[in-house]
Design a protein around this motif. Structure first.
Motif, PDB file in Angstrom:
ATOM      1  N   LEU A  93       0.838  -1.188   0.000  1.00  0.00           N
ATOM      2  CA  LEU A  93       0.000   0.000   0.000  1.00  0.00           C
ATOM      3  C   LEU A  93       0.881   1.248   0.000  1.00  0.00           C
ATOM      4  CD1 LEU A  93      -2.830  -0.957   2.521  1.00  0.00           C
ATOM      5  CD2 LEU A  93      -2.961  -0.860   0.043  1.00  0.00           C
ATOM      6  N   GLY A  94       0.529   2.211  -0.836  1.00  0.00           N
ATOM      7  CA  GLY A  94       1.273   3.461  -0.888  1.00  0.00           C
ATOM      8  C   GLY A  94       2.531   3.400  -1.724  1.00  0.00           C
ATOM      9  N   ALA A  95       2.830   2.249  -2.333  1.00  0.00           N
ATOM     10  CA  ALA A  95       4.058   2.120  -3.117  1.00  0.00           C
ATOM     11  C   ALA A  95       3.932   2.762  -4.494  1.00  0.00           C
ATOM     12  CB  ALA A  95       4.433   0.653  -3.266  1.00  0.00           C
ATOM     13  N   GLU A  96       2.721   2.855  -5.013  1.00  0.00           N
ATOM     14  CA  GLU A  96       2.551   3.367  -6.377  1.00  0.00           C
ATOM     15  C   GLU A  96       3.106   4.779  -6.557  1.00  0.00           C
ATOM     16  OE1 GLU A  96      -0.744   4.248  -9.839  1.00  0.00           O
ATOM     17  OE2 GLU A  96      -1.317   2.979  -8.141  1.00  0.00           O
ATOM     18  N   PRO A  97       2.765   5.757  -5.710  1.00  0.00           N
ATOM     19  CA  PRO A  97       3.323   7.100  -5.916  1.00  0.00           C
ATOM     20  C   PRO A  97       4.852   7.132  -5.830  1.00  0.00           C
ATOM     21  CG  PRO A  97       1.553   7.162  -4.286  1.00  0.00           C
ATOM     22  CD  PRO A  97       1.820   5.727  -4.592  1.00  0.00           C
ATOM     23  N   ILE A  98       5.401   6.316  -4.957  1.00  0.00           N
ATOM     24  CA  ILE A  98       6.852   6.264  -4.801  1.00  0.00           C
ATOM     25  C   ILE A  98       7.489   5.675  -6.060  1.00  0.00           C
ATOM     26  CG2 ILE A  98       8.741   5.185  -3.491  1.00  0.00           C
ATOM     27  CD1 ILE A  98       6.762   5.334  -1.033  1.00  0.00           C
ATOM     28  N   ARG A  99       6.894   4.616  -6.573  1.00  0.00           N
ATOM     29  CA  ARG A  99       7.429   3.981  -7.783  1.00  0.00           C
ATOM     30  C   ARG A  99       7.256   4.875  -9.008  1.00  0.00           C
ATOM     31  NH1 ARG A  99       5.159  -1.970  -6.385  1.00  0.00           N
ATOM     32  NH2 ARG A  99       6.864  -2.599  -5.017  1.00  0.00           N
ATOM     33  N   ALA A 132       6.868  -0.765 -14.908  1.00  0.00           N
ATOM     34  CA  ALA A 132       6.846   0.573 -15.521  1.00  0.00           C
ATOM     35  C   ALA A 132       5.674   0.691 -16.489  1.00  0.00           C
ATOM     36  CB  ALA A 132       8.166   0.847 -16.237  1.00  0.00           C
ATOM     37  N   HIS A 133       5.475  -0.331 -17.301  1.00  0.00           N
ATOM     38  CA  HIS A 133       4.328  -0.335 -18.223  1.00  0.00           C
ATOM     39  C   HIS A 133       3.011  -0.351 -17.455  1.00  0.00           C
ATOM     40  CE1 HIS A 133       6.100  -0.476 -22.204  1.00  0.00           C
ATOM     41  NE2 HIS A 133       7.001  -1.334 -21.754  1.00  0.00           N
ATOM     42  N   HIS A 134       2.977  -1.065 -16.350  1.00  0.00           N
ATOM     43  CA  HIS A 134       1.763  -1.126 -15.528  1.00  0.00           C
ATOM     44  C   HIS A 134       1.383   0.272 -15.034  1.00  0.00           C
ATOM     45  CE1 HIS A 134      -1.109  -2.284 -12.430  1.00  0.00           C
ATOM     46  NE2 HIS A 134      -0.380  -1.606 -11.563  1.00  0.00           N
ATOM     47  N   SER A 177       2.833   3.167 -21.478  1.00  0.00           N
ATOM     48  CA  SER A 177       3.738   3.206 -22.628  1.00  0.00           C
ATOM     49  C   SER A 177       4.928   4.115 -22.333  1.00  0.00           C
ATOM     50  CB  SER A 177       3.004   3.741 -23.861  1.00  0.00           C
ATOM     51  OG  SER A 177       2.699   5.117 -23.697  1.00  0.00           O
ATOM     52  N   LYS A 178       5.935   3.985 -23.179  1.00  0.00           N
ATOM     53  CA  LYS A 178       7.117   4.831 -23.046  1.00  0.00           C
ATOM     54  C   LYS A 178       6.732   6.301 -23.235  1.00  0.00           C
ATOM     55  CE  LYS A 178      10.488   4.908 -26.239  1.00  0.00           C
ATOM     56  NZ  LYS A 178      11.720   4.551 -26.983  1.00  0.00           N
ATOM     57  N   GLU A 179       5.848   6.545 -24.172  1.00  0.00           N
ATOM     58  CA  GLU A 179       5.386   7.903 -24.434  1.00  0.00           C
ATOM     59  C   GLU A 179       4.743   8.520 -23.182  1.00  0.00           C
ATOM     60  OE1 GLU A 179       1.980   8.867 -27.278  1.00  0.00           O
ATOM     61  OE2 GLU A 179       3.800   9.030 -28.496  1.00  0.00           O
ATOM     62  N   GLN A 180       3.956   7.748 -22.465  1.00  0.00           N
ATOM     63  CA  GLN A 180       3.308   8.254 -21.246  1.00  0.00           C
ATOM     64  C   GLN A 180       4.325   8.512 -20.134  1.00  0.00           C
ATOM     65  OE1 GLN A 180       0.134   9.340 -20.960  1.00  0.00           O
ATOM     66  NE2 GLN A 180       0.140   8.968 -23.163  1.00  0.00           N
ATOM     67  N   ILE A 181       5.367   7.702 -20.100  1.00  0.00           N
ATOM     68  CA  ILE A 181       6.439   7.950 -19.123  1.00  0.00           C
ATOM     69  C   ILE A 181       7.129   9.266 -19.459  1.00  0.00           C
ATOM     70  CG2 ILE A 181       8.658   7.131 -18.210  1.00  0.00           C
ATOM     71  CD1 ILE A 181       7.675   4.261 -18.715  1.00  0.00           C
ATOM     72  N   PHE A 182       7.407   9.501 -20.757  1.00  0.00           N
ATOM     73  CA  PHE A 182       8.024  10.759 -21.173  1.00  0.00           C
ATOM     74  C   PHE A 182       7.150  11.952 -20.800  1.00  0.00           C
ATOM     75  CE2 PHE A 182      10.389   8.596 -24.932  1.00  0.00           C
ATOM     76  CZ  PHE A 182      11.399   8.195 -24.085  1.00  0.00           C
TER      77      PHE A 182
END
Length: 193
Positions: free
Chosen positions: A4-10, A46-48, A52-57
């Motif tokens: 729990l709470g790991a998503e914002p950190i990741r 990262a994809h999860h 996509s790579k574009e969304q990460i950018f």
């Protein structure tokens, strides 16, 4: 079971890794696997989180713009008149958090992304319009009808200093960069009757 709470950190770790990886590569030709490895996680994760790579950018671009906005607001906190506010807006562009080698490189690569990606183009236009509007607002009180032209010149100066910093072999020097743009402001303010 996920923590729990790991998503914002990741997500934050992936954004930071994206800026560093793009900055180091000097281009957007990086893989999600490279970004994820730098963030200490799998490319599947990262994809999860981003899809996509574009969304990460795009997330990295938003993070850079958010940092820039915070730098400007921080500089404006002590400004009390039009000239000090103008100089604070410009100083925000060269604050140490925003004017680092990897951030400069990533920033310029996001300009490239904005040529082909509608979301990146929109983010960049929002930044440019906000900067121009903020500069014009302060400049109107200082140079009158020349405010638009001086604001365009300041925007071009800031972009030019970033390009030169990206191409330089030495580490970026925020004070030197700021001095160049402040000299332009000094000249423009002297022209005003």
């Amino acid at each position: 079971m996920p923590k729990l709470g790991a998503e914002p950190i990741r997500r934050a770790a992936l954004v930071k890794a994206t800026i560093e990886t793009v900055g180091e590569a000097g281009s957007l030709e990086v893989t999600v696997a490279q970004i994820a490895r730098r963030a200490g996680m799998s490319s599947g994760l990262a994809h999860h989180y981003f899809g996509s790579k574009e969304q990460i950018f795009l997330a990295a671009m938003r993070a850079i713009l958010t940092l820039y906005g915070a730098e400007v607001r921080g500089a404006l906190a002590t400004a009390s008149d039009p000239e000090s506010r103008l100089r604070a807006i410009v100083a925000g562009s060269f604050a140490p958090g925003s004017f680092r080698r990897e951030t400069i490189s990533a920033w310029l690569n996001f300009y490239v992304l904005a040529q082909t990606n509608a979301q990146a183009h929109r983010l960049l236009r929002v930044y440019q319009r906000r900067l121009r509007s903020n500069l014009r607002h302060e400049l109107r009180q200082l140079v009158g009808d020349r405010a638009g032209a001086v604001a365009r010149g300041l925007g071009a100066m800031i972009d030019g200093v970033y390009i030169r910093a990206a191409l330089a072999e030495d580490a970026p020097d925020p004070q030197y960069a700021l001095d160049i743009v402040m000299e332009y402001i000094d000249r423009e303010l002297e022209v005003t009757p």
